[in-house]
Design an enzyme around this catalytic site. Structure first.
Site: not given
Ligand code: A2P
Length: 354
Positions: A137, A250
């Site tokens: 990711c 994130h």
């Protein structure tokens, strides 16, 4: 799979392996929301989840425990159940003629497995042999922003620090942060089961295994996977990955070094037009990408683009992206769409088995 794969009307028989997880549930939503041409959807997880139901376009589908017969009559497996689970079932699925798009790290660095971000290296999909890997990711989010700049002027060196949400460790980890926060607010000790240390009101360097150079596995994933996706084996990168008490997006502070100066205005112009990227900057009010704004969005948000005052050829930027969406499920579904569009479903040598 029907003869007409590649047309918009082709209907694909899909299995989601890891259907009950954070990414699995997002995959199911995206298949519906993006109108992926699903003929049948099979939901697979561990025996723990057998019998629970998950909604899909007005129906409630039953989750099954994955087993020997799970992949019969399946064209496409979207897997997000961890490396060991994909490794355990890959041969069965491919043997049955299905193509696997795998969210785990099991096959990412295997030279015969394409590692794809559709906005960057879609043509790598042509060479698949039954498995396509979805990158890590943090790697996807960084690559989405660096690639459009790299295409204009090759980046020489990347130094990145990540601020990674709990979702990267799965649905139970997200619950754990909430439970910890509730406990701390009631002056109770925070329980730790998934994470090694309390994450609520805290942060810690990524807890994946460390190598002899002191780099965490997560950091090495960013380094090695970016090189593979960019087809730039000599690209110099260093990463420091940190887990922060954010639920599902994130953030990353990225320093880029080029051979020649890269004008901030050009970088801004390029990123404001890059597919899947959104420029978010209001310098008057210090408004830049935040995980809370990236949550639930498809685009990677980028801002605070500025000249590195320590290096004439350096750029600094800040990005946030939804870890479950573009960091995982969305990228996987975009790969699936690419396979349909380019008529690339079917496994070489096994495609005629069914
Ligand atoms: P289950 O919910 O039955 O444990 P997450 O990354 O959010 O934790 O999700 C992991 C997903 O992988 C879940 O759907 C989980 O199912 C599934 N999973 C974990 N271990 C296995 C296994 N051995 N076989 C099949 N599915 C598994």
């Amino acid at each position: 799979m029907s003869e007409t794969v590649g047309t918009l009307h082709t209907k694909i028989r899909v299995a989601v392996l890891g259907a009950t997880g954070a990414v699995g549930r997002e995959l199911i939503k995206l298949l519906a929301n993006r109108k992926f041409p699903v003929a049948d959807l099979k939901l697979l997880a561990s025996p723990r989840s057998a019998g629970i139901t998950i909604p899909f376009v007005g129906e409630k589908l039953l989750v099954e425990a994955v087993g020997d017969d799970s992949f019969q009559d399946i064209d496409l497996v979207l897997a997000s159940a961890g490396s060991s689970t994909t490794k355990a079932w890959a041969d069965k699925a491919i043997g049955a003629g299905a193509v696997i798009i795998d969210n785990s790290s099991a096959f990412r660095m295997n030279p015969s497995v394409p590692l794809i971000v559709p906005e960057i290296n879609p043509s790598a999909a042509k060479h698949h042999r039954g498995i396509i890997a979805n990158p890590n990711c943090t790697t996807i989010l960084m690559a989405m922003v660096v690639w459009p700049l790299h295409r204009v002027q090759s980046v020489k060196r990347i130094v990145v620090a990540t601020y990674q949400s709990a979702s990267g460790a799965g649905a139970r980890a997200m619950e754990e942060v909430k439970t910890q926060a509730r406990a701390i607010l009631q002056d109770q000790p925070p329980p730790t089961e998934i994470f090694p240390y309390p994450l609520a009101f805290n942060l810690f360097p990524h807890n994946s295994p460390l190598n002899e150079q002191g780099y965490a596995e997560e950091e090495m994933k960013m380094i090695n996977e970016t090189r593979k996706i960019f087809n730039a084996p000599d690209l110099r990168l260093s990463a420091t990955c940190v887990r922060v008490p954010v639920l599902r997006a994130h953030s990353e502070a990225v320093n880029l070094e080029f051979a020649n100066p890269f004008a901030v205005s050009s970088a801004r112009e390029i990123l404001s037009q890059a597919p899947g990227v959104k420029l978010v900057e209001d310098w008057q009010i210090n408004y830049f990408p935040m995980p809370i704004d990236a949550t639930g969005r498809d685009e990677v948000l980028v801002g605070r683009i500025r000249q590195d005052i320590s290096h004439p050829c350096g750029l600094e930027l800040w990005l946030c992206g939804d870890q479950i969406r573009k960091g995982a499920a969305l990228n996987a579904v975009q790969i699936a769409e690419l396979l349909v569009r380019e008529n690339l479903l079917g496994v070489p040598n096994t495609a005629n088995k069914k």
